[in-house]
Scaffold this motif. Structure first.
Motif, PDB file in Angstrom:
ATOM      1  N   VAL A 260       0.855  -1.202   0.000  1.00 37.76           N
ATOM      2  CA  VAL A 260       0.000   0.000   0.000  1.00 37.76           C
ATOM      3  C   VAL A 260       0.885   1.245   0.000  1.00 37.76           C
ATOM      4  O   VAL A 260       0.635   2.194  -0.756  1.00 37.76           O
ATOM      5  CB  VAL A 260      -0.977   0.004   1.194  1.00 37.76           C
ATOM      6  CG1 VAL A 260      -1.742   1.319   1.256  1.00 37.76           C
ATOM      7  CG2 VAL A 260      -1.941  -1.162   1.104  1.00 37.76           C
TER       8      VAL A 260
ATOM      9  N   ALA B 106      -6.161   4.185  -0.164  1.00 40.10           N
ATOM     10  CA  ALA B 106      -5.159   3.789   0.831  1.00 40.10           C
ATOM     11  C   ALA B 106      -5.815   3.637   2.197  1.00 40.10           C
ATOM     12  O   ALA B 106      -5.509   2.687   2.943  1.00 40.10           O
ATOM     13  CB  ALA B 106      -4.040   4.827   0.881  1.00 40.10           C
TER      14      ALA B 106
ATOM     15  N   ALA C   4      -7.586   0.369   2.310  1.00 39.93           N
ATOM     16  CA  ALA C   4      -6.623  -0.732   2.405  1.00 39.93           C
ATOM     17  C   ALA C   4      -6.083  -0.853   3.822  1.00 39.93           C
ATOM     18  O   ALA C   4      -6.021  -1.958   4.381  1.00 39.93           O
ATOM     19  CB  ALA C   4      -5.482  -0.510   1.410  1.00 39.93           C
TER      20      ALA C   4
ATOM     21  N   LEU D 299      -5.260  -1.781  -4.082  1.00 40.51           N
ATOM     22  CA  LEU D 299      -3.965  -1.679  -4.761  1.00 40.51           C
ATOM     23  C   LEU D 299      -4.164  -1.474  -6.261  1.00 40.51           C
ATOM     24  O   LEU D 299      -3.446  -0.691  -6.890  1.00 40.51           O
ATOM     25  CB  LEU D 299      -3.125  -2.932  -4.506  1.00 40.51           C
ATOM     26  CG  LEU D 299      -2.624  -3.148  -3.083  1.00 40.51           C
ATOM     27  CD1 LEU D 299      -1.959  -4.511  -2.949  1.00 40.51           C
ATOM     28  CD2 LEU D 299      -1.675  -2.043  -2.662  1.00 40.51           C
TER      29      LEU D 299
END
Length: 176
Positions: A64, A129, A132, A150
């Motif tokens: 990430v 992000a 994630a 991603l």
């Protein structure tokens, strides 16, 4: 830094060496990527060591960070190629970064956003992000669990990077 290298003639001197314009642009991109990656890893390691933050799966977290660094490097290329004044670019970069970070959930959890703002936040790399990291940290996710996020970050890089490279090539050819 991209603007300063153009102003100081560093880029012109690089292009006078036996390298292609593509190699020079690739070096510029790689430099920005390494800086962004180093900053991201520094924050992850620093918060883990100093504050005991558990970032979850190290491989997933690293991917990430690397994917976000790619978007950051590509965006820096676009901004640095469009601007001619380093001070103005620095101010604009910080301002845009803060606005995009806020819209992406870095300052207020996305779960608290109204539905219209949630749609807008999906256009920011910060949002992906954030999702994630939420998957990795809150739900113990691994690489397979963050592949969609991603993928979006890599797609954003794939869109911005050619644009930044083209804009830099154009600005270099105008300066010659």
């Amino acid at each position: 830094m991209l603007i300063q290298s153009r102003e100081l003639g560093v880029t012109r001197r690089e292009l006078s060496a036996p390298v292609t314009a593509g190699q020079v642009i690739g070096g510029e991109v790689l430099g920005r990527f390494v800086i962004s990656l180093t900053q991201g890893l520094y924050m992850v390691v620093g918060t883990a060591v100093l504050f005991g933050v558990n970032w979850g799966d190290p491989l997933a977290t690293g991917l990430v960070v690397a994917s976000f660094a790619g978007v950051s490097a590509a965006a820096a290329m676009v901004l640095g190629s469009l601007m001619d004044n380093a001070n103005a670019a620095g101010g604009l970069g910080i301002g845009l970064g803060l606005v995009v970070a806020g819209l992406g959930g870095s300052m207020l959890p996305i779960e608290l956003f109204p539905s219209s703002l949630t749609v807008v936040s999906a256009l920011t790399p910060h949002r992906w992000a954030y999702e994630a990291y939420a998957e990795i940290q809150r739900r113990g996710g691994g690489v397979a669990d963050v592949l969609p996020q991603l993928g979006v970050l890599v797609a954003m890089t794939a869109l911005l990077l050619p644009l930044g490279a083209w804009l830099l090539q154009r600005s270099l050819s105008r300066a010659m």
